[in-house]
Design a protein around this motif. Structure first.
Motif, PDB file in Angstrom:
ATOM      1  N   ARG A   1       0.841  -1.205   0.000  1.00 21.77           N
ATOM      2  CA  ARG A   1       0.000   0.000   0.000  1.00 21.77           C
ATOM      3  C   ARG A   1       0.877   1.257   0.000  1.00 21.77           C
ATOM      4  O   ARG A   1       0.512   2.265  -0.592  1.00 21.77           O
ATOM      5  CB  ARG A   1      -0.947   0.003   1.202  1.00 21.77           C
TER       6      ARG A   1
ATOM      7  N   VAL B   1      -1.074   4.531  -1.408  1.00 20.61           N
ATOM      8  CA  VAL B   1      -2.377   4.515  -0.765  1.00 20.61           C
ATOM      9  C   VAL B   1      -2.210   4.854   0.718  1.00 20.61           C
ATOM     10  O   VAL B   1      -3.085   5.440   1.349  1.00 20.61           O
ATOM     11  CB  VAL B   1      -3.011   3.115  -0.952  1.00 20.61           C
TER      12      VAL B   1
ATOM     13  N   TYR C   1      -2.465  -2.532 -10.021  1.00 21.92           N
ATOM     14  CA  TYR C   1      -2.479  -2.856  -8.594  1.00 21.92           C
ATOM     15  C   TYR C   1      -3.669  -3.737  -8.263  1.00 21.92           C
ATOM     16  O   TYR C   1      -4.773  -3.510  -8.738  1.00 21.92           O
ATOM     17  CB  TYR C   1      -2.548  -1.544  -7.800  1.00 21.92           C
TER      18      TYR C   1
ATOM     19  N   ARG D   1     -11.196  -8.323  -2.271  1.00 23.06           N
ATOM     20  CA  ARG D   1     -11.775  -8.469  -3.605  1.00 23.06           C
ATOM     21  C   ARG D   1     -13.210  -7.965  -3.606  1.00 23.06           C
ATOM     22  O   ARG D   1     -13.757  -7.652  -2.572  1.00 23.06           O
ATOM     23  CB  ARG D   1     -11.781  -9.946  -4.008  1.00 23.06           C
TER      24      ARG D   1
ATOM     25  N   GLU E   1     -18.858   0.997  -0.167  1.00 23.36           N
ATOM     26  CA  GLU E   1     -18.716  -0.117  -1.107  1.00 23.36           C
ATOM     27  C   GLU E   1     -17.327  -0.084  -1.741  1.00 23.36           C
ATOM     28  O   GLU E   1     -16.645  -1.103  -1.835  1.00 23.36           O
ATOM     29  CB  GLU E   1     -19.804  -0.001  -2.183  1.00 23.36           C
ATOM     30  N   GLU E   2     -16.901   1.100  -2.126  1.00 22.37           N
ATOM     31  CA  GLU E   2     -15.587   1.222  -2.749  1.00 22.37           C
ATOM     32  C   GLU E   2     -14.462   1.045  -1.731  1.00 22.37           C
ATOM     33  O   GLU E   2     -13.392   0.558  -2.057  1.00 22.37           O
ATOM     34  CB  GLU E   2     -15.451   2.594  -3.429  1.00 22.37           C
TER      35      GLU E   2
ATOM     36  N   SER F   1     -14.296  -2.911  -0.696  1.00 26.05           N
ATOM     37  CA  SER F   1     -13.739  -3.787  -1.738  1.00 26.05           C
ATOM     38  C   SER F   1     -12.363  -3.298  -2.180  1.00 26.05           C
ATOM     39  O   SER F   1     -11.775  -3.881  -3.069  1.00 26.05           O
ATOM     40  CB  SER F   1     -14.680  -3.821  -2.930  1.00 26.05           C
ATOM     41  N   ARG F   2     -11.860  -2.214  -1.561  1.00 23.48           N
ATOM     42  CA  ARG F   2     -10.554  -1.624  -1.896  1.00 23.48           C
ATOM     43  C   ARG F   2     -10.515  -1.105  -3.327  1.00 23.48           C
ATOM     44  O   ARG F   2      -9.439  -0.856  -3.874  1.00 23.48           O
ATOM     45  CB  ARG F   2      -9.403  -2.643  -1.710  1.00 23.48           C
ATOM     46  N   LEU F   3     -11.700  -0.965  -3.935  1.00 20.39           N
ATOM     47  CA  LEU F   3     -11.732  -0.374  -5.266  1.00 20.39           C
ATOM     48  C   LEU F   3     -11.083   0.995  -5.247  1.00 20.39           C
ATOM     49  O   LEU F   3     -10.422   1.409  -6.194  1.00 20.39           O
ATOM     50  CB  LEU F   3     -13.188  -0.212  -5.701  1.00 20.39           C
TER      51      LEU F   3
ATOM     52  N   GLU G   1      -8.647   1.911  -3.670  1.00 18.81           N
ATOM     53  CA  GLU G   1      -7.176   1.830  -3.748  1.00 18.81           C
ATOM     54  C   GLU G   1      -6.719   1.636  -5.192  1.00 18.81           C
ATOM     55  O   GLU G   1      -5.622   2.024  -5.559  1.00 18.81           O
ATOM     56  CB  GLU G   1      -6.656   0.701  -2.854  1.00 18.81           C
ATOM     57  N   ILE G   2      -7.579   0.978  -5.988  1.00 16.15           N
ATOM     58  CA  ILE G   2      -7.249   0.835  -7.407  1.00 16.15           C
ATOM     59  C   ILE G   2      -7.416   2.184  -8.095  1.00 16.15           C
ATOM     60  O   ILE G   2      -6.627   2.563  -8.949  1.00 16.15           O
ATOM     61  CB  ILE G   2      -8.191  -0.191  -8.080  1.00 16.15           C
ATOM     62  N   MET G   3      -8.467   2.910  -7.686  1.00 18.60           N
ATOM     63  CA  MET G   3      -8.764   4.166  -8.367  1.00 18.60           C
ATOM     64  C   MET G   3      -7.872   5.314  -7.902  1.00 18.60           C
ATOM     65  O   MET G   3      -7.566   6.206  -8.678  1.00 18.60           O
ATOM     66  CB  MET G   3     -10.233   4.524  -8.148  1.00 18.60           C
TER      67      MET G   3
ATOM     68  N   ARG H   1     -16.927  -1.384   6.856  1.00 22.08           N
ATOM     69  CA  ARG H   1     -17.778  -2.302   6.118  1.00 22.08           C
ATOM     70  C   ARG H   1     -19.197  -1.739   6.143  1.00 22.08           C
ATOM     71  O   ARG H   1     -19.496  -0.870   6.946  1.00 22.08           O
ATOM     72  CB  ARG H   1     -17.810  -3.709   6.734  1.00 22.08           C
TER      73      ARG H   1
ATOM     74  N   MET I   1      -8.607   5.571   3.370  1.00 24.78           N
ATOM     75  CA  MET I   1      -7.572   4.550   3.278  1.00 24.78           C
ATOM     76  C   MET I   1      -7.313   3.867   4.619  1.00 24.78           C
ATOM     77  O   MET I   1      -6.448   3.015   4.713  1.00 24.78           O
ATOM     78  CB  MET I   1      -6.274   5.176   2.773  1.00 24.78           C
ATOM     79  N   GLN I   2      -8.033   4.291   5.665  1.00 25.24           N
ATOM     80  CA  GLN I   2      -7.804   3.653   6.966  1.00 25.24           C
ATOM     81  C   GLN I   2      -8.704   2.448   7.099  1.00 25.24           C
ATOM     82  O   GLN I   2      -9.915   2.582   7.226  1.00 25.24           O
ATOM     83  CB  GLN I   2      -8.081   4.660   8.094  1.00 25.24           C
ATOM     84  N   THR I   3      -8.069   1.274   7.072  1.00 21.76           N
ATOM     85  CA  THR I   3      -8.857   0.049   7.116  1.00 21.76           C
ATOM     86  C   THR I   3      -8.853  -0.489   8.534  1.00 21.76           C
ATOM     87  O   THR I   3      -8.049  -0.088   9.361  1.00 21.76           O
ATOM     88  CB  THR I   3      -8.257  -0.992   6.165  1.00 21.76           C
TER      89      THR I   3
END
Lengths: 315, 448
Positions: free
Chosen positions: A67, A72, A97, A102, B258-259, B262-264, B266-268, B347, B432-434
């Motif tokens: 990350r 990130v 990435y 998922r 939702e984003e 699902s860590r979407l 982080e992709i975006m 979540r 970004m804080q999970t």
């Protein structure tokens, strides 16, 4: 390079070519608010054109490192370098990435959301659609293009996720557990796909806890424990650093090996003994002693498996 | 630091390096894509569509009921003893009044008669003569009248109270409590008849007695809107605000988490500026919320034109226009707050608790505004978020000048601007804080 894509042009103006850019991590450190050093001065290189495996137990810091590489998560200390210079936001935009979780948008059609993700990067709708359809076709998901992601099996969801990471000819790939949940043939398919990218000079860093898989696949390994790198190198280099054992098979009972100086008997069962030899002299003494007692059927060095090395370095 | 997410906007030297290439460039149109996606996903959402249809049916149903009520003429049968000429005459008078009222209502309905008094007679609040079709049933004696009530051939029985004492007045008897409409009409009949008799006995006439005793009301500002209607409109505005804010707010929060889950995101994040992502979400949900309210308001106005309240349409349209303007500005603040609620959650299950403060705020606006009046309402009409409901209501009541509404809108816009800035920071900090819920403080002080 067998694959051509319709999306990206060649390397950016600032660098002559995408080929040859290494991904480096230097003294990377992340301290969380509660003082936990999740990643502690981690240094390694994921060289261009090679698959680099990133292994370590749960909580070793793999995901946190990845990350930080992707920007990130903020870096506490140290730096990430790409192509020999400090990484920029523009560099990261060209990376593929795959995060640890998922799911994508569970209730959106596969095709629609992959096209959406590509368009967010500035790809035209038509080009995005063409590439996504090509990728879906390759991974055998062409018929599922209209299905919602949540309706797919876990393996297929994984494939969709990897397509999201591989779109647009990325210049580096950072993949968190890309093989988890895949059956062996799906793993092979995924590996072929990744090899295409390493073939065009892309560094691929992936994490995994499946050691046998990592051993079989990757050219380089980084083993992490408690936020630190405990071993790194090619599999062969790592095996040399590991303790080599020998297997001795004699005619009679092998219990006597316990008394030979310089020989550490790891395990003795009937006529078969597993031993560690302190030095060359120990090898000679063991053989001499064995021949005095009767026939010697076998004395072979056993190269340690990665699993053994992993256990040794993370013990 | 070079290793954190680069906040440099497009066009600075760092990005000039890549400016000749599509690769590595920040997409300046990303917010538009995000907005489109939010709108399309919402517009195709079954739960949303079902809710929309149910709301429209409810609004249409209520207005249809009001229209039907105003047109309806109830029929009653009143028993009187045939020998009592006065009782028969009173009942006949009541019958004439009821029929006249029904005719007047019909006339105003058809637009033949724009007279406000006629419309007012059938509308809310006004001291109205109810519409009714009364049949006078003459019976032989008291016993027959009782029988008629018991077997249902008559709804009420009008007779003198007390035996022959003229001062005792009249009684309207029913097998159960007589209907209110009937009581009002027969009450008017009795008053008219007794007044006439008493006047004759005193050597004068009713006309002479009541000459100059009427009181009519007049509004100089030309607002043809009465208090009851203003209250109903206030309730409707508060309800529209509640529905729009909670419904579309929850949509923003859900889409953010939702984003995140699902860590979407982080992709975006490396590809798209998080500001674009947030802006697209806020704008998308605002468009949906606004479209929904415009649809409700349109159906409401069209429905209103079929009811006796049609005379309020011009005033109502102006007020609705203000409501839409206030709602549009105010909802942007609500949507940004809900976006933070989504980012604070890890979540979907956390949403319930992270969005509670926002939901409380919206509920408070709802309860405060629809019941407010007087000075309190005046204050609310300038306080951000409550002004969304209270100012249009005051405009409708004719209590607020246009410049007051503009000033209030300005205050709301300033509030929204600050809310968006603070929320944008909290959103980026929390996204970004999970691992578990994030607090506002942690979100606002996060490094990345």
């Amino acid at each position: 390079m067998t694959r051509t894509t319709s999306i990206s042009t060649a390397g950016p103006a600032g660098r002559a070519t995408a080929r040859g850019a290494d991904l480096e991590v230097r003294d990377l450190t992340r301290v969380f608010g509660d003082g936990l050093r999740a990643v502690d001065r981690v240094t390694f290189t994921a060289p261009s054109g090679l698959l680099t495996g990133f292994v370590g137990g749960n909580g070793a810091g793999k995901t946190t490192t990845m990350r930080m590489i992707m920007g990130v998560l903020a870096v506490s200390e140290g730096e990430v370098r790409f192509g020999g210079a400090p990484i920029t936001a523009a560099d990261r935009r060209t990376f593929g990435y795959m995060p640890e979780e998922r799911g994508l948008y569970p209730k959106q059609a596969v095709l629609d959301q992959l096209v959406y993700l590509a368009r967010l990067r500035g790809v035209s709708a038509r080009a995005a659609r063409a590439e996504v359809l090509e990728q879906l076709e390759r991974l055998g998901l062409a018929e599922r293009a209209k299905d919602h992601v949540e309706k797919l099996s876990l393996g297929n969801q994984q494939r969709v996720q990897i397509i999201a990471a591989l779109m647009g000819s990325p210049r580096a790939l950072v993949l968190d557990e890309p093989f988890s949940g895949l059956d062996p043939s799906a793993v092979d398919g995924m590996v072929d796909l990744l090899r295409e990218h390493t073939a065009r000079g892309v560094p691929v860093l992936f994490s995994s806890h499946q050691l046998d898989l990592v051993e079989r696949l990757c050219e380089r390994l980084v083993i992490l424990k408690g936020g630190r790198v405990v071993a790194a190198g090619t599999p062969a280099e790592l095996q040399e650093t590991g303790t080599v054992r020998h297997r001795l098979v004699v005619g009679g009972d092998a219990g006597w090996v316990r008394g030979v100086p310089g020989v550490h008997a790891v395990d003795v069962e009937g006529s078969v003994a597993l031993v560690e030899l302190a030095d060359e002299g120990a090898t000679r003494r063991l053989l001499t002693a064995a021949l005095e007692r009767g026939p010697v059927h076998e004395l072979t060095p056993l190269r340690p498996t990665l699993a053994q090395i992993f256990r040794e370095v993370t013990a | 630091m070079s290793t954190t997410t680069d906040p440099r906007p497009h066009g600075t030297p760092a990005s000039l390096q890549d400016s000749q290439d599509a690769v590595g460039r920040l997409n300046p149109g990303a917010w538009l894509l995000v907005m489109n996606r939010e709108i399309v996903v919402r517009a195709l959402n079954k739960a949303f569509l079902v809710g929309l249809v149910v709301s429209l049916v409810l609004i249409g149903g209520v207005l249809a009921f009001v229209a039907w009520q105003s047109e309806r003429t109830d029929s009653y049968t009143v028993a009187v003893v045939g020998d009592d000429a006065t009782a028969v005459a009173v009942a006949q008078t009541a019958r004439e009044r009821g029929l006249a009222s029904a005719e007047a209502a019909e006339a105003s309905e058809d637009g033949d008669d724009g007279d406000e008094a006629a419309a007012g007679a059938a509308g809310f609040g006004a001291v109205a003569v109810p519409q009714a079709d009364i049949t006078v049933l003459e019976v032989a004696d008291d016993a027959a009248a009782r029988t008629a009530l018991e077997d249902g051939t008559a709804d009420a029985w009008l007779h003198r109270a007390g035996a022959g004492d003229p001062g005792a007045g009249w009684t309207l008897a029913g097998w159960s409590e007589p209907s209110g409409t009937l009581t009002t009409l027969l009450g008017a009949g009795v008053t008219e008849r007794v007044l006439a008799d008493n006047a004759a006995r005193a050597g004068t006439s009713v006309a002479e007695l009541t000459a100059g005793s009427t009181l009519t009301t007049e509004r100089l500002d030309g607002h043809a809107v009465d208090r009851t209607f203003v209250f109903m409109a206030g309730f409707a505005f508060a309800f529209l605000f509640l529905m729009g804010a909670i419904g579309s707010g929850a949509m923003v929060a859900g889409s953010v988490v939702e984003e995140k889950q699902s860590r979407l995101v982080e992709i975006m994040a490396p590809a798209v500026s998080l500001r674009h992502l947030l802006a697209g979400k806020i704008l998308g949900s605002s468009v949906i919320a606004l479209a929904q309210n415009v649809l409700f308001a349109g159906v409401g106005l069209v429905g209103l034109s079929f009811t006796p309240l049609a005379q309020t349409l011009p005033a109502m349209s102006v007020s609705l226009g203000w409501f839409v303007a206030f709602f549009t500005v105010g909802f942007v603040a609500v949507a940004s707050l809900y976006a933070v609620a989504g980012a604070l959650a890890s979540r979907t299950e956390d949403l319930q608790s992270t969005s509670t403060p926002m939901t409380m705020l919206v509920m408070a606006v709802y309860f405060l505004t629809f019941s407010a009046s007087g000075t309190f309402e005046k204050v609310l009409s300038f306080v951000p978020l409550t002004s969304v409901v209270s100012m249009p209501v005051r405009v409708l009541a004719g209590e607020a000048a246009w410049w007051e509404a503009l000033v209030s809108l300005g205050i709301l816009a300033a509030f929204t601007a600050v809310a968006v800035l603070v929320c944008e920071r909290a959103y980026r900090g929390a996204l970004m804080q999970t691992g578990g819920r994030v607090t506002w403080r942690k979100a606002l002080t996060a490094e990345a």
